[in-house]
Design an enzyme around this catalytic site. Structure first.
Site, PDB file in Angstrom:
ATOM      1  N   GLU A   1       8.841   6.548 -15.678  1.00  0.00           N
ATOM      2  CA  GLU A   1       7.917   7.574 -15.584  1.00  0.00           C
ATOM      3  C   GLU A   1       8.365   8.863 -15.832  1.00  0.00           C
ATOM      4  O   GLU A   1       8.089   9.991 -15.194  1.00  0.00           O
ATOM      5  CB  GLU A   1       7.392   7.759 -14.073  1.00  0.00           C
ATOM      6  CG  GLU A   1       6.708   6.417 -13.595  1.00  0.00           C
ATOM      7  CD  GLU A   1       6.232   6.769 -11.990  1.00  0.00           C
ATOM      8  OE1 GLU A   1       6.309   7.696 -11.394  1.00  0.00           O
ATOM      9  OE2 GLU A   1       5.664   5.603 -11.669  1.00  0.00           O
TER      10      GLU A   1
ATOM     11  N   ASN B   1       9.859   2.488 -18.450  1.00  0.00           N
ATOM     12  CA  ASN B   1       8.902   1.915 -17.717  1.00  0.00           C
ATOM     13  C   ASN B   1       7.952   3.086 -17.190  1.00  0.00           C
ATOM     14  O   ASN B   1       8.481   3.913 -16.891  1.00  0.00           O
ATOM     15  CB  ASN B   1       9.363   1.219 -16.258  1.00  0.00           C
ATOM     16  CG  ASN B   1       8.463   0.376 -15.770  1.00  0.00           C
ATOM     17  OD1 ASN B   1       7.791  -0.304 -16.110  1.00  0.00           O
ATOM     18  ND2 ASN B   1       8.444   0.625 -14.177  1.00  0.00           N
TER      19      ASN B   1
ATOM     20  N   HIS C   1      -0.751  -0.626 -12.813  1.00  0.00           N
ATOM     21  CA  HIS C   1      -1.522  -0.496 -11.541  1.00  0.00           C
ATOM     22  C   HIS C   1      -3.114   0.108 -11.928  1.00  0.00           C
ATOM     23  O   HIS C   1      -3.259   1.171 -12.185  1.00  0.00           O
ATOM     24  CB  HIS C   1      -1.026   0.634 -10.766  1.00  0.00           C
ATOM     25  CG  HIS C   1       0.427   0.361 -10.311  1.00  0.00           C
ATOM     26  ND1 HIS C   1       0.601  -0.632  -9.393  1.00  0.00           N
ATOM     27  CD2 HIS C   1       1.656   0.977 -10.686  1.00  0.00           C
ATOM     28  CE1 HIS C   1       1.990  -0.702  -9.435  1.00  0.00           C
ATOM     29  NE2 HIS C   1       2.623   0.376  -9.972  1.00  0.00           N
TER      30      HIS C   1
ATOM     31  N   GLU D   1       4.446  -4.073 -12.773  1.00  0.00           N
ATOM     32  CA  GLU D   1       4.029  -3.878 -11.453  1.00  0.00           C
ATOM     33  C   GLU D   1       2.747  -4.198 -11.290  1.00  0.00           C
ATOM     34  O   GLU D   1       1.982  -3.394 -10.758  1.00  0.00           O
ATOM     35  CB  GLU D   1       4.232  -2.543 -11.159  1.00  0.00           C
ATOM     36  CG  GLU D   1       5.825  -1.963 -11.277  1.00  0.00           C
ATOM     37  CD  GLU D   1       6.272  -0.400 -11.089  1.00  0.00           C
ATOM     38  OE1 GLU D   1       5.280   0.123 -10.392  1.00  0.00           O
ATOM     39  OE2 GLU D   1       7.113  -0.109 -11.405  1.00  0.00           O
TER      40      GLU D   1
ATOM     41  N   ASP E   1      -1.070  -4.737 -10.576  1.00  0.00           N
ATOM     42  CA  ASP E   1      -1.834  -4.948  -9.499  1.00  0.00           C
ATOM     43  C   ASP E   1      -3.356  -4.581  -9.678  1.00  0.00           C
ATOM     44  O   ASP E   1      -3.414  -3.568 -10.643  1.00  0.00           O
ATOM     45  CB  ASP E   1      -1.665  -4.295  -7.917  1.00  0.00           C
ATOM     46  CG  ASP E   1      -1.255  -2.866  -8.024  1.00  0.00           C
ATOM     47  OD1 ASP E   1      -1.535  -2.050  -9.076  1.00  0.00           O
ATOM     48  OD2 ASP E   1      -0.380  -2.407  -6.938  1.00  0.00           O
TER      49      ASP E   1
HETATM   50  C1  XIL Z   1       6.510   2.157  -4.517  1.00  0.00           C
HETATM   51  C2  XIL Z   1       6.750   1.332  -3.329  1.00  0.00           C
HETATM   52  O1  XIL Z   1       6.074   0.165  -3.612  1.00  0.00           O
HETATM   53  C3  XIL Z   1       6.630   1.896  -2.104  1.00  0.00           C
HETATM   54  O2  XIL Z   1       7.078   1.279  -1.260  1.00  0.00           O
HETATM   55  C4  XIL Z   1       7.224   3.463  -2.219  1.00  0.00           C
HETATM   56  O3  XIL Z   1       6.726   4.112  -0.840  1.00  0.00           O
HETATM   57  C5  XIL Z   1       6.688   4.129  -3.216  1.00  0.00           C
HETATM   58  O4  XIL Z   1       7.239   3.576  -4.621  1.00  0.00           O
HETATM   59  N1  XIL Z   1       5.639   2.826  -9.751  1.00  0.00           N
HETATM   60  C6  XIL Z   1       6.969   2.422  -9.467  1.00  0.00           C
HETATM   61  C7  XIL Z   1       7.239   1.704  -8.093  1.00  0.00           C
HETATM   62  O5  XIL Z   1       7.779   2.353 -10.298  1.00  0.00           O
HETATM   63  O6  XIL Z   1       8.649   2.118  -8.223  1.00  0.00           O
HETATM   64  C8  XIL Z   1       6.698   2.328  -7.101  1.00  0.00           C
HETATM   65  O7  XIL Z   1       6.873   1.579  -5.965  1.00  0.00           O
HETATM   66  C9  XIL Z   1       5.077   2.104  -7.494  1.00  0.00           C
HETATM   67  C10 XIL Z   1       4.670   2.954  -8.343  1.00  0.00           C
END
Ligand code: XIL
Length: 511
Positions: free
Chosen positions: A291, A338, A374, A403, A405
């Site tokens: 990020e 990422n 996401h 990641e 979802d």
């Molecule tokens: C999230 C975790 O799932 C949570 O438990 C934590 O509080 C915050 O981070 N992008 C990412 C992940 O790269 O590391 C994040 O994970 C979600 C968003």
């Protein structure tokens, strides 16, 4: 329908099963027929629908019927509010009767005991009652939990077996015991069944591994990586460098030394961490930098909100330094940049492409791009996602969905709150199934086999998704994202079937 039914109530004469259904002779009050639901079963707010047919004698007796449910054992607590009065019954005709299991004390909010459901005569009955069909529809969701769905099976033996691509999942071993991957049998079962790779949801982030300068704490992460090894699972390392405040070590945030020394400290973190896990043998890939780009248009490198940018002397040089350090420590690991929203925001992808072109020109080692993904139920479209992935493929780099979802509600898309979805109904579940399929299929169609880094989902059950916390305020504490492949009780959701269909190239449908 025929299996498992038996007579119930003092003095019952058992049941008679034939092609018509299950019949009992209603020789007295509380005589009926029941069948068992084996735990775990979460019956609160479930709907029991039956079609019954009573004989003329039953009708004439003026007796009523009562669908009921009972927790087996203990005080045999039950649902006794569902009366179908005699006036509703017609002799010799099929009649639908129904019951919603809904008790003020929520006694059916449990999964520890078996339950029996059935129907019984009330009053001074005579004649026979035939149950022609019986159906239990478990609660699809409330605001706080997704479909209990123990009636749904996605018919997927093992997701990871379905295609030649690594299927992974984010897990935790430092959060609630209910979903701790090292101690929760349910978490282990689902992960070991379907996934070939794990990502640590938190415990391999910076401050978890180096809370204070020079003190590395690997205990938690080691237990997790070792467990993966015993199950032949690989690890996607996440994340070596991420600006998000909660996991940046205090010593870095408060850095008062020179920019050059800061870069050295960053390199030390990366070298130490990557070296440590190289010895384990199963950490295949790393999110080296997470990020680093802004969401604006045009997009740029994060500046003031990134400790790394600021402490590197207001420079994005830390990014390339991080990749170089990771490569030096792990020559064969797959190194990713990422980020989120790169599937939707063309300007962000343009900035990323610029960085990739520059890295290539200067031989900065990078192997691929992680798309966090996401995403929302309807946004962005699968074709937009495919087009973004193609831009990375065209650079000859790997694409990994890191990641995934699919949020049903999300404050920033699908016109929330005007179009808030307040219940995880079957049609929502099926729309999500299609959406998972469309995304996975877009990936399989767009990314050639040699550039597929794999697909990982961010968590197991809807109960434990990080989105519940992230959007707590906007959602007024309601757990209404329902973004994952398994419901609150670890049952398959239709989304799992959709994922499988996408992997296998089956047509994506919301059926
Ligand atoms: C999230 C975790 O799932 C949570 O438990 C934590 O509080 C915050 O981070 N992008 C990412 C992940 O790269 O590391 C994040 O994970 C979600 C968003």
């Amino acid at each position: 329908m025929a299996s498992g039914w038996r007579g119930n109530g003092n003095g019952n004469a058992g049941v008679n099963v034939n092609s018509d259904g299950v019949s009992f002779t209603a020789v007295g009050d509380n005589i009926g027929a029941v069948t068992d639901l084996t735990k775990p079963v979460q019956l609160e707010d479930a709907i029991v629908d039956m079609v019954v047919n009573v004989s003329p004698e039953f009708k004439t007796s003026a007796a009523s019927l009562q669908i009921f449910a009972q927790i087996k054992g203990g005080s045999w607590a039950g649902e006794w509010n569902c009366w179908s009065g005699n006036e509703l019954l017609t002799a010799g005709s099929d009649v639908a009767i129904t019951c919603t299991i809904s008790e003020a004390d929520k006694k059916f909010d449990q999964t520890d005991s078996d339950v029996q459901i059935g129907v019984q005569a009330k009053g001074t009955p005579a004649g026979t009652v035939t149950i022609k069909s019986a159906k239990v529809t478990l609660k699809q969701s409330t605001n706080s939990s997704s479909s209990t769905g123990s009636v749904y099976s996605a018919n997927v033996n093992s997701l990871r077996e379905l295609a030649d691509v690594t299927i992974g999942i984010a897990v935790s071993n430092n959060d609630a015991p209910s979903y701790n991957i090292l101690t929760s049998a349910k978490e282990k079962a689902v992960v070991e069944k379907h996934f070939a790779q794990m990502t640590a949801g938190n415990i391999m982030k910076m401050s978890y591994l180096q809370p204070t300068q020079g003190n590395f704490t690997f205990t938690n992460a080691d237990a997790f990586v070792d467990y993966a090894n015993t199950k032949n699972m690989s690890i996607h390392g996440h994340a070596l460098v991420w600006h998000s405040d909660y996991q940046v070590p205090g010593f870095m945030k408060n850095w008062s030394g020179s920019a050059a020394d800061f870069i050295t400290a960053l390199e030390t973190h990366i070298t130490t961490v990557v070296d440590h896990f190289e010895a384990k043998g199963n950490v295949q890939s790393w999110d080296v930098v997470n990020e680093a780009l802004t969401d604006g248009s045009p997009s740029n490198f994060r500046t003031t909100d990134s400790t790394f940018y600021v402490k590197s002397g207001n420079s994005a040089v830390y990014i390339e330094k991080a990749f170089q350090a990771a490569r030096a420590a792990a020559p064969a690991a797959i190194l990713y940049y990422n980020d989120y929203n790169i599937e939707a925001n063309g300007a962000k992808m343009t900035k990323l492409e610029e960085m990739l072109t520059d890295f290539k020109a200067r031989n900065i080692p990078i192997d691929g791009v992680g798309f966090q993904m996401h995403v929302c139920l309807n946004y962005p479209s699968a074709s937009t996602i495919a087009a973004a992935m193609k831009r990375v493929v065209d650079k000859g780099l790997k694409v990994k969905i890191t990641e995934l979802d699919v949020a049903i509600n999300q404050p920033y898309c699908d016109n929330y709150p005007a179009n808030k979805v307040s219940a995880f109904t079957q049609s929502v579940a099926l729309a999500q199934k299609k959406r998972y399929c469309d995304i996975v299929k877009a990936y399989m169609d767009t990314v050639p086999a040699n550039l597929r880094g794999g697909i990982s989902v961010w968590g197991t059950t809807d109960a434990n998704t990080w989105l519940n916390d992230l959007y707590k305020t906007q959602f007024n504490n309601e757990k209404i994202s329902w973004p994952l492949l398994f419901d609150d009780s670890y049952n398959d959701k239709p989304a799992l079937r959709g994922f499988a269909d996408g992997l296998q190239g089956t047509t994506c449908t919301n059926q």
